[in-house]
Scaffold this motif. Structure first.
Motif, PDB file in Angstrom:
ATOM      1  N   ASP A  71      33.019 -12.965  24.896  1.00  0.00           N
ATOM      2  CA  ASP A  71      32.442 -13.198  23.748  1.00  0.00           C
ATOM      3  C   ASP A  71      31.456 -14.147  23.888  1.00  0.00           C
ATOM      4  O   ASP A  71      31.299 -15.078  24.644  1.00  0.00           O
ATOM      5  CB  ASP A  71      33.277 -13.018  22.585  1.00  0.00           C
ATOM      6  N   ALA A  72      30.597 -14.393  22.610  1.00  0.00           N
ATOM      7  CA  ALA A  72      29.714 -15.491  22.398  1.00  0.00           C
ATOM      8  C   ALA A  72      30.318 -16.986  22.380  1.00  0.00           C
ATOM      9  O   ALA A  72      29.657 -17.969  22.757  1.00  0.00           O
ATOM     10  CB  ALA A  72      28.993 -15.490  20.975  1.00  0.00           C
ATOM     11  N   LYS A  73      31.660 -16.975  22.291  1.00  0.00           N
ATOM     12  CA  LYS A  73      32.362 -18.275  22.147  1.00  0.00           C
ATOM     13  C   LYS A  73      33.072 -18.622  23.627  1.00  0.00           C
ATOM     14  O   LYS A  73      33.538 -19.422  23.866  1.00  0.00           O
ATOM     15  CB  LYS A  73      33.678 -18.288  21.107  1.00  0.00           C
ATOM     16  N   ARG A 211      22.765 -15.015  26.249  1.00  0.00           N
ATOM     17  CA  ARG A 211      22.663 -13.764  26.551  1.00  0.00           C
ATOM     18  C   ARG A 211      22.863 -12.698  25.422  1.00  0.00           C
ATOM     19  O   ARG A 211      22.279 -11.966  25.114  1.00  0.00           O
ATOM     20  CB  ARG A 211      23.532 -13.033  27.762  1.00  0.00           C
ATOM     21  N   ILE A 212      23.882 -12.984  24.685  1.00  0.00           N
ATOM     22  CA  ILE A 212      24.135 -12.049  23.568  1.00  0.00           C
ATOM     23  C   ILE A 212      23.439 -12.369  22.485  1.00  0.00           C
ATOM     24  O   ILE A 212      23.039 -11.117  21.711  1.00  0.00           O
ATOM     25  CB  ILE A 212      25.822 -12.656  23.288  1.00  0.00           C
ATOM     26  N   ALA A 213      22.892 -13.642  22.246  1.00  0.00           N
ATOM     27  CA  ALA A 213      22.071 -13.915  21.301  1.00  0.00           C
ATOM     28  C   ALA A 213      20.732 -13.279  21.578  1.00  0.00           C
ATOM     29  O   ALA A 213      19.987 -12.748  20.558  1.00  0.00           O
ATOM     30  CB  ALA A 213      21.826 -15.477  21.010  1.00  0.00           C
ATOM     31  N   GLN A 214      20.164 -13.327  22.640  1.00  0.00           N
ATOM     32  CA  GLN A 214      19.084 -12.585  23.129  1.00  0.00           C
ATOM     33  C   GLN A 214      19.171 -11.032  22.996  1.00  0.00           C
ATOM     34  O   GLN A 214      18.125 -10.368  22.362  1.00  0.00           O
ATOM     35  CB  GLN A 214      18.720 -12.700  24.698  1.00  0.00           C
ATOM     36  N   ARG A 215      20.367 -10.512  23.063  1.00  0.00           N
ATOM     37  CA  ARG A 215      20.380  -9.123  23.040  1.00  0.00           C
ATOM     38  C   ARG A 215      20.314  -8.821  21.532  1.00  0.00           C
ATOM     39  O   ARG A 215      19.794  -7.666  21.196  1.00  0.00           O
ATOM     40  CB  ARG A 215      21.863  -8.435  23.642  1.00  0.00           C
ATOM     41  N   ALA A 217      18.755 -10.581  19.259  1.00  0.00           N
ATOM     42  CA  ALA A 217      17.381 -10.676  18.620  1.00  0.00           C
ATOM     43  C   ALA A 217      16.736  -9.376  19.205  1.00  0.00           C
ATOM     44  O   ALA A 217      15.583  -9.204  18.386  1.00  0.00           O
ATOM     45  CB  ALA A 217      16.872 -11.975  19.413  1.00  0.00           C
ATOM     46  N   GLU A 218      16.786  -8.746  20.076  1.00  0.00           N
ATOM     47  CA  GLU A 218      16.096  -7.680  20.654  1.00  0.00           C
ATOM     48  C   GLU A 218      16.433  -6.284  20.088  1.00  0.00           C
ATOM     49  O   GLU A 218      16.069  -5.368  20.135  1.00  0.00           O
ATOM     50  CB  GLU A 218      16.198  -7.676  22.243  1.00  0.00           C
ATOM     51  N   GLY A 219      17.290  -6.490  18.934  1.00  0.00           N
ATOM     52  CA  GLY A 219      17.667  -5.243  18.110  1.00  0.00           C
ATOM     53  C   GLY A 219      19.006  -4.853  18.464  1.00  0.00           C
ATOM     54  O   GLY A 219      19.602  -3.658  18.058  1.00  0.00           O
ATOM     55  N   GLY A 220      19.719  -5.283  19.794  1.00  0.00           N
ATOM     56  CA  GLY A 220      21.035  -4.802  20.304  1.00  0.00           C
ATOM     57  C   GLY A 220      22.186  -5.202  19.212  1.00  0.00           C
ATOM     58  O   GLY A 220      22.099  -6.044  18.575  1.00  0.00           O
ATOM     59  N   ASP A 221      23.233  -4.354  19.512  1.00  0.00           N
ATOM     60  CA  ASP A 221      24.526  -4.743  18.424  1.00  0.00           C
ATOM     61  C   ASP A 221      25.689  -5.216  19.360  1.00  0.00           C
ATOM     62  O   ASP A 221      26.686  -4.944  18.753  1.00  0.00           O
ATOM     63  CB  ASP A 221      24.600  -3.679  17.670  1.00  0.00           C
ATOM     64  N   GLY A 222      25.389  -5.557  20.560  1.00  0.00           N
ATOM     65  CA  GLY A 222      26.438  -6.127  21.421  1.00  0.00           C
ATOM     66  C   GLY A 222      27.117  -7.291  21.149  1.00  0.00           C
ATOM     67  O   GLY A 222      26.286  -8.118  20.638  1.00  0.00           O
ATOM     68  N   SER A 223      28.432  -7.487  21.102  1.00  0.00           N
ATOM     69  CA  SER A 223      29.090  -8.687  21.039  1.00  0.00           C
ATOM     70  C   SER A 223      29.659  -9.365  22.300  1.00  0.00           C
ATOM     71  O   SER A 223      30.098 -10.409  21.971  1.00  0.00           O
ATOM     72  CB  SER A 223      30.191  -8.631  20.007  1.00  0.00           C
ATOM     73  N   ARG A 224      29.478  -8.929  23.217  1.00  0.00           N
ATOM     74  CA  ARG A 224      29.945  -9.338  24.582  1.00  0.00           C
ATOM     75  C   ARG A 224      28.806  -9.176  25.803  1.00  0.00           C
ATOM     76  O   ARG A 224      27.850  -8.581  25.771  1.00  0.00           O
ATOM     77  CB  ARG A 224      31.040  -8.329  25.083  1.00  0.00           C
ATOM     78  N   ALA A 225      29.322 -10.192  26.709  1.00  0.00           N
ATOM     79  CA  ALA A 225      28.272  -9.997  27.971  1.00  0.00           C
ATOM     80  C   ALA A 225      29.210 -10.117  29.158  1.00  0.00           C
ATOM     81  O   ALA A 225      30.343 -10.501  29.189  1.00  0.00           O
ATOM     82  CB  ALA A 225      27.423 -11.456  27.794  1.00  0.00           C
ATOM     83  N   ILE A 226      28.591  -9.659  30.228  1.00  0.00           N
ATOM     84  CA  ILE A 226      29.327  -9.911  31.602  1.00  0.00           C
ATOM     85  C   ILE A 226      28.770 -11.138  32.374  1.00  0.00           C
ATOM     86  O   ILE A 226      27.582 -11.132  32.565  1.00  0.00           O
ATOM     87  CB  ILE A 226      29.320  -8.579  32.607  1.00  0.00           C
ATOM     88  N   ILE A 227      29.499 -12.266  32.655  1.00  0.00           N
ATOM     89  CA  ILE A 227      29.259 -13.261  33.268  1.00  0.00           C
ATOM     90  C   ILE A 227      29.602 -13.178  34.903  1.00  0.00           C
ATOM     91  O   ILE A 227      30.897 -13.022  35.067  1.00  0.00           O
ATOM     92  CB  ILE A 227      29.671 -14.519  32.813  1.00  0.00           C
ATOM     93  N   ALA A 228      28.777 -13.465  35.722  1.00  0.00           N
ATOM     94  CA  ALA A 228      28.933 -13.152  37.356  1.00  0.00           C
ATOM     95  C   ALA A 228      28.883 -14.559  37.961  1.00  0.00           C
ATOM     96  O   ALA A 228      28.082 -15.290  37.692  1.00  0.00           O
ATOM     97  CB  ALA A 228      28.297 -12.026  37.871  1.00  0.00           C
ATOM     98  N   ALA A 229      29.477 -14.654  39.133  1.00  0.00           N
ATOM     99  CA  ALA A 229      29.347 -15.664  40.122  1.00  0.00           C
ATOM    100  C   ALA A 229      30.123 -15.349  41.229  1.00  0.00           C
ATOM    101  O   ALA A 229      30.610 -14.065  41.461  1.00  0.00           O
ATOM    102  CB  ALA A 229      30.499 -16.832  39.554  1.00  0.00           C
TER     103      ALA A 229
END
Length: 247
Positions: A71-73, A211-215, A217-229
């Motif tokens: 999530d965003a935190k 990433r979540i904030a950008q989504r 701002a673009e009108g998305g409603d997602g609250s999660r992101a996938i982070i990869a390494a």
């Protein structure tokens, strides 16, 4: 002396009634060093690269990719390691101080799979008694292999997907990662089976929040992101979370 218990069946405590650190209050135990995954108290001094995720320190061997759903935190809900056409999903739970919970969890996973119309088979594998589950889908049969490791006040559920589900030699890098996993259980009392809290390192958490904030701002409603390494491409395996037994 704490030893991993793979075969004995224990009676499950009443739902939500027992805190792991209070289950045998007043008792003391001598623990022998594990051979991996490691309790933080027994972690070897080595040069293995590990990502600090709070309750676990996760090794990412060469050729292995790391993915976390967050999530965003920066709070992590899913951890996945990938290599080639195989993947390893990890879940770490609080457990009683001196008894293993893998036998009962294995039974519940089998019941869940059979309830979905699938088939299960217990096998003796690299991680002791393991459960291979097969579920028919529109694209064919999806197979996963559930493995469990009981540690001192923690339990690791490892779910192999893709080729590694049926072939123990398909992805040695994933077994290497599981072997070198370090669990830092901490001293906070938690209900038995409660997932241990996992959190991204600060820089990764900032990336997830951006990433979540950008989504949004673009009108998305997602609250999660996938982070990869890591350094491996995304495999062609199912990403749907594996069945989990009830707490």
């Amino acid at each position: 002396m704490f030893k991993r218990r793979r075969g004995s069946k224990k009676q499950r405590p009443a739902e939500g009634a027992v805190l792991d650190s209070l289950a045998e209050s007043g008792d003391t135990y001598e623990r022998e060093a594990t051979e991996g995954p490691y309790d933080a108290a027994d972690a070897p001094e080595d040069d293995i690269r590990r990502i600090d995720l709070g309750a676990i320190r996760l090794p990412v061997p060469k050729g292995v990719g790391f993915q976390a759903q967050t999530d965003a935190k920066g709070n992590i809900s899913q951890v996945l390691l990938t290599t080639g056409a195989s993947a390893l999903q990890l879940l770490v739970r609080a457990a009683p101080r001196s008894e293993g919970i893998w036998p009962e969890i294995r039974e519940e996973l089998a019941a869940t799979v059979k309830g979905q119309g699938g088939e299960t088979e217990e096998v003796e594998g690299r991680w002791g008694t393991e459960l291979i589950a097969k579920v028919a889908t529109k694209k064919g049969v999806n197979s996963v292999r559930f493995c469990g490791v009981d540690g001192p006040r923690w339990f690791v559920q490892a779910t192999f997907q893709g080729q590694r589900a049926l072939d123990e030699d398909a992805a040695p890098e994933l077994d290497e990662a599981l072997t070198n996993l370090v669990i830092d259980r901490g001293g906070i009392a938690m209900p038995v089976r409660e997932p241990l809290p996992l959190k991204l390192p600060p820089k990764m958490a900032e990336e997830a929040a951006a990433r979540i904030a950008q989504r949004k701002a673009e009108g998305g409603d997602g609250s999660r992101a996938i982070i990869a390494a890591g350094d491996t491409p995304r495999p062609q395996v199912r990403r749907k979370p594996s069945p989990r037994p009830k707490r």
